[in-house]
Design a protein around this motif. Structure first.
Motif, PDB file in Angstrom:
ATOM      1  N   ASP A   1       0.814  -0.973   0.007  1.00 32.07           N
ATOM      2  CA  ASP A   1      -0.017   0.068   0.167  1.00 32.07           C
ATOM      3  C   ASP A   1       0.768   1.133  -0.022  1.00 32.07           C
ATOM      4  OD1 ASP A   1      -1.559   2.161   1.760  1.00 32.07           O
ATOM      5  OD2 ASP A   1      -3.127   1.090   0.618  1.00 32.07           O
ATOM      6  N   ASN A   2       0.788   2.060  -1.137  1.00 31.00           N
ATOM      7  CA  ASN A   2       1.782   3.345  -1.145  1.00 31.00           C
ATOM      8  C   ASN A   2       1.256   4.414  -0.276  1.00 31.00           C
ATOM      9  OD1 ASN A   2       3.614   2.053  -2.885  1.00 31.00           O
ATOM     10  ND2 ASN A   2       2.263   2.483  -4.628  1.00 31.00           N
ATOM     11  N   ASP A   3      -0.251   4.419   0.211  1.00 28.32           N
ATOM     12  CA  ASP A   3      -0.646   5.348   0.852  1.00 28.32           C
ATOM     13  C   ASP A   3      -0.258   5.314   2.141  1.00 28.32           C
ATOM     14  OD1 ASP A   3      -1.802   6.399  -1.525  1.00 28.32           O
ATOM     15  OD2 ASP A   3      -3.522   5.170  -1.266  1.00 28.32           O
ATOM     16  N   ASP A   4      -0.640   4.353   2.770  1.00 29.57           N
ATOM     17  CA  ASP A   4      -0.420   4.152   4.534  1.00 29.57           C
ATOM     18  C   ASP A   4       1.050   3.745   4.834  1.00 29.57           C
ATOM     19  OD1 ASP A   4      -2.871   4.849   5.420  1.00 29.57           O
ATOM     20  OD2 ASP A   4      -4.021   3.131   4.670  1.00 29.57           O
ATOM     21  N   LEU A   5       1.499   2.704   4.186  1.00 27.52           N
ATOM     22  CA  LEU A   5       2.604   1.976   4.405  1.00 27.52           C
ATOM     23  C   LEU A   5       3.658   2.635   3.659  1.00 27.52           C
ATOM     24  CD1 LEU A   5       4.101  -0.146   6.458  1.00 27.52           C
ATOM     25  CD2 LEU A   5       3.853  -1.729   4.357  1.00 27.52           C
ATOM     26  N   GLY A   6       3.396   3.223   2.511  1.00 29.43           N
ATOM     27  CA  GLY A   6       4.428   3.706   1.662  1.00 29.43           C
ATOM     28  C   GLY A   6       5.312   2.661   0.953  1.00 29.43           C
ATOM     29  N   GLY A   7       4.798   1.487   0.791  1.00 33.84           N
ATOM     30  CA  GLY A   7       5.537   0.302   0.411  1.00 33.84           C
ATOM     31  C   GLY A   7       4.808  -1.094   0.277  1.00 33.84           C
ATOM     32  N   ARG A   8       5.665  -1.935   0.920  1.00 37.83           N
ATOM     33  CA  ARG A   8       5.058  -3.479   0.832  1.00 37.83           C
ATOM     34  C   ARG A   8       5.749  -4.087   2.305  1.00 37.83           C
ATOM     35  NH1 ARG A   8       9.075  -6.568  -0.066  1.00 37.83           N
ATOM     36  NH2 ARG A   8       7.656  -8.333   0.188  1.00 37.83           N
ATOM     37  N   ILE A   9       5.104  -4.848   2.522  1.00 41.60           N
ATOM     38  CA  ILE A   9       5.548  -5.664   3.632  1.00 41.60           C
ATOM     39  C   ILE A   9       5.189  -7.259   3.433  1.00 41.60           C
ATOM     40  CG2 ILE A   9       3.587  -5.874   5.190  1.00 41.60           C
ATOM     41  CD1 ILE A   9       7.134  -5.334   6.541  1.00 41.60           C
ATOM     42  N   ASP A  10       6.115  -8.144   3.820  1.00 40.92           N
ATOM     43  CA  ASP A  10       6.066  -9.619   3.466  1.00 40.92           C
ATOM     44  C   ASP A  10       4.930 -10.377   4.144  1.00 40.92           C
ATOM     45  OD1 ASP A  10       8.362  -9.565   1.866  1.00 40.92           O
ATOM     46  OD2 ASP A  10       9.661  -9.885   3.231  1.00 40.92           O
ATOM     47  N   ILE A  11       4.702  -9.977   5.553  1.00 41.52           N
ATOM     48  CA  ILE A  11       3.721 -10.780   6.346  1.00 41.52           C
ATOM     49  C   ILE A  11       3.255  -9.871   7.138  1.00 41.52           C
ATOM     50  CG2 ILE A  11       3.386 -12.478   7.843  1.00 41.52           C
ATOM     51  CD1 ILE A  11       5.786 -13.948   6.694  1.00 41.52           C
ATOM     52  N   VAL A  12       1.931  -9.964   7.256  1.00 39.09           N
ATOM     53  CA  VAL A  12       1.173  -9.016   8.364  1.00 39.09           C
ATOM     54  C   VAL A  12       0.449 -10.118   9.170  1.00 39.09           C
ATOM     55  CG1 VAL A  12      -0.727  -7.540   8.555  1.00 39.09           C
ATOM     56  CG2 VAL A  12       0.361  -7.347   6.720  1.00 39.09           C
ATOM     57  N   ALA A  13       0.630  -9.971  10.351  1.00 41.01           N
ATOM     58  CA  ALA A  13       0.384 -10.922  11.673  1.00 41.01           C
ATOM     59  C   ALA A  13      -0.278 -10.044  12.718  1.00 41.01           C
ATOM     60  CB  ALA A  13       1.347 -11.748  11.901  1.00 41.01           C
ATOM     61  N   PHE A  14      -1.235 -10.937  13.667  1.00 38.91           N
ATOM     62  CA  PHE A  14      -1.216 -10.363  14.911  1.00 38.91           C
ATOM     63  C   PHE A  14      -0.826 -11.355  15.954  1.00 38.91           C
ATOM     64  CE2 PHE A  14      -4.581  -8.255  12.124  1.00 38.91           C
ATOM     65  CZ  PHE A  14      -4.675  -7.184  12.858  1.00 38.91           C
ATOM     66  N   ARG A  15      -0.311 -10.601  17.042  1.00 37.51           N
ATOM     67  CA  ARG A  15       0.167 -11.548  18.128  1.00 37.51           C
ATOM     68  C   ARG A  15      -0.897 -11.562  19.175  1.00 37.51           C
ATOM     69  NH1 ARG A  15       2.995  -8.181  21.321  1.00 37.51           N
ATOM     70  NH2 ARG A  15       1.322  -8.422  23.190  1.00 37.51           N
ATOM     71  N   TRP A  16      -1.138 -12.772  19.393  1.00 36.91           N
ATOM     72  CA  TRP A  16      -2.194 -13.105  20.424  1.00 36.91           C
ATOM     73  C   TRP A  16      -1.619 -14.225  21.259  1.00 36.91           C
ATOM     74  CZ3 TRP A  16      -7.314 -16.617  20.216  1.00 36.91           C
ATOM     75  CH2 TRP A  16      -8.005 -16.259  21.362  1.00 36.91           C
ATOM     76  N   ASN A  17      -1.233 -13.911  22.574  1.00 37.01           N
ATOM     77  CA  ASN A  17      -0.176 -14.835  23.241  1.00 37.01           C
ATOM     78  C   ASN A  17      -1.211 -15.959  23.559  1.00 37.01           C
ATOM     79  OD1 ASN A  17       1.677 -12.645  23.111  1.00 37.01           O
ATOM     80  ND2 ASN A  17       1.174 -11.965  25.079  1.00 37.01           N
ATOM     81  N   HIS A  18      -0.800 -16.909  23.456  1.00 35.69           N
ATOM     82  CA  HIS A  18      -1.615 -18.233  23.582  1.00 35.69           C
ATOM     83  C   HIS A  18      -1.800 -18.799  25.175  1.00 35.69           C
ATOM     84  CE1 HIS A  18       2.531 -20.006  24.018  1.00 35.69           C
ATOM     85  NE2 HIS A  18       1.676 -21.286  24.747  1.00 35.69           N
ATOM     86  N   MET A  19      -1.042 -18.087  25.995  1.00 36.72           N
ATOM     87  CA  MET A  19      -1.355 -18.173  27.337  1.00 36.72           C
ATOM     88  C   MET A  19      -2.000 -17.119  28.086  1.00 36.72           C
ATOM     89  SD  MET A  19       0.383 -20.906  28.120  1.00 36.72           S
ATOM     90  CE  MET A  19       0.531 -21.051  30.018  1.00 36.72           C
ATOM     91  N   GLU A  20      -2.551 -16.217  27.137  1.00 36.45           N
ATOM     92  CA  GLU A  20      -3.418 -15.296  27.751  1.00 36.45           C
ATOM     93  C   GLU A  20      -4.571 -14.965  26.697  1.00 36.45           C
ATOM     94  OE1 GLU A  20      -0.733 -11.712  27.599  1.00 36.45           O
ATOM     95  OE2 GLU A  20       0.756 -12.692  28.962  1.00 36.45           O
ATOM     96  N   HIS A  21      -5.268 -16.083  26.260  1.00 37.83           N
ATOM     97  CA  HIS A  21      -6.210 -15.918  25.314  1.00 37.83           C
ATOM     98  C   HIS A  21      -7.478 -15.347  25.817  1.00 37.83           C
ATOM     99  CE1 HIS A  21      -4.911 -18.901  21.816  1.00 37.83           C
ATOM    100  NE2 HIS A  21      -4.300 -17.765  22.180  1.00 37.83           N
ATOM    101  N   ARG A  22      -7.539 -15.302  27.085  1.00 39.96           N
ATOM    102  CA  ARG A  22      -8.792 -14.685  27.781  1.00 39.96           C
ATOM    103  C   ARG A  22      -9.054 -13.444  27.621  1.00 39.96           C
ATOM    104  NH1 ARG A  22      -9.821 -18.038  33.584  1.00 39.96           N
ATOM    105  NH2 ARG A  22     -10.029 -20.060  32.563  1.00 39.96           N
TER     106      ARG A  22
END
Length: 300
Positions: free
Chosen positions: A137-158
């Motif tokens: 995305d050239n508007d927000d990121l101004g380029g590209r990224i290989d992977i977009v992820a979300f960290r959700w700690n598996h020990m803190e799912h609640r």
């Protein structure tokens, strides 16, 4: 910003409608990856685009570059002939990769990261879920990224608190070197991230769309372990997104004794982060993320 999430009607086609067979096929094939592209979805094999499915039902197959001989008969995808098409198309890609100086190494690794953290037997035990690959995305990121992820700690799912995480993949020691425009090294990618996170509106737009993508992938059965993130009992809920995103380098097959990383790290801030492998494999865990100062081979 062009959204990656798809319309509800398109989602239903892929989930229960006329395009369901495509989703079902990808779900059980560990070497295929389905990514949402707004008005289309793309199926990747070995990091290369093997099939594009448009919202109106049109299918597009392999591009001409994969046909090494100009007079080779082109194979055309169809819903009824999906298995035959994908089997044949995979073989064509394999031949192409065996005869070319392949540039798909990093993309192939991206696809393995998606599978290991979204669909493998260990997917619900990792701390990261992959929303997208090859995000641009050239508007927000101004380029590209290989992977977009979300960290959700598996020990803190609640807690249902996630963090938008951008991951840059580099394959081998030469890929991390700064060497002109064609090889920006590590510093340029990190500077792009620092610029991106300064604009909270951009961060919020990207994070909201990517979280919807992750939810839609979950509804398609393409991500395991997310039931408690979007639902509380029978009630649908919206997770909380941390205000500040994160950025990680994933250095694959980097030669441990190479000096290139030490040279590149001199230009990076001390809190710049790297993914340290969990033994072998591409499962991502928050406790194995190392800052530049924590890298043992950098401090030698």
């Amino acid at each position: 910003m062009k959204k990656r999430s798809i319309s509800n009607s398109f989602l239903e086609q892929l989930k229960t409608g006329s395009l369901k067979s495509i989703t079902d096929y990808v779900r059980v094939d560990p070497y295929l990856d389905l990514e949402l592209r707004g008005d289309s979805v793309m199926i990747y094999y070995r990091g290369g685009k093997i099939l594009t499915v448009y919202e109106k039902g049109l299918l597009a197959g392999l591009t001409d570059e994969y046909y090494l001989s100009p007079d080779t008969e082109r194979i055309l995808p169809s819903i009824d002939g999906l298995h035959d098409y994908l089997a044949h198309a995979k073989h064509i890609v394999d031949i192409y990769e065996s005869m070319q100086n392949s540039k798909l190494g990093e993309k192939e690794i991206q696809q393995r990261v998606v599978y290991e953290n979204n669909l493998s037997v260990n997917a619900d035990k990792t701390d990261y879920f992959i929303a997208d690959v090859e995000w641009a995305d050239n508007d927000d990121l101004g380029g590209r990224i290989d992977i977009v992820a979300f960290r959700w700690n598996h020990m803190e799912h609640r807690k249902r608190i996630v963090q938008l995480t951008l991951i840059e993949v580099k394959q081998g020691e030469d890929a991390i070197r700064t060497n002109g425009e064609n090889s920006p090294g590590l510093k340029k990618h990190y500077e792009d991230y620092l610029s991106f996170k300064k604009d909270q509106e951009s961060v919020n737009r990207v994070a909201k769309d990517m979280l919807l993508v992750l939810k839609q992938k979950k509804e398609l059965g393409l991500v395991k372990g997310l039931d408690k993130l979007f639902e509380k009992g029978s009630t649908e809920i919206e997770p909380q997104i941390e205000a500040e995103p994160d950025f990680l380098f994933l250095l694959a097959n980097y030669h441990y004794y190479s000096k290139y990383l030490q040279i590149e790290c001199k230009e990076l801030q001390d809190d710049c982060k790297f993914i340290n492998a969990s033994f072998c494999g591409y499962g991502l865990y928050k406790d194995l993320i190392k800052t530049k100062k924590e890298l043992k081979f950098y401090s030698k």
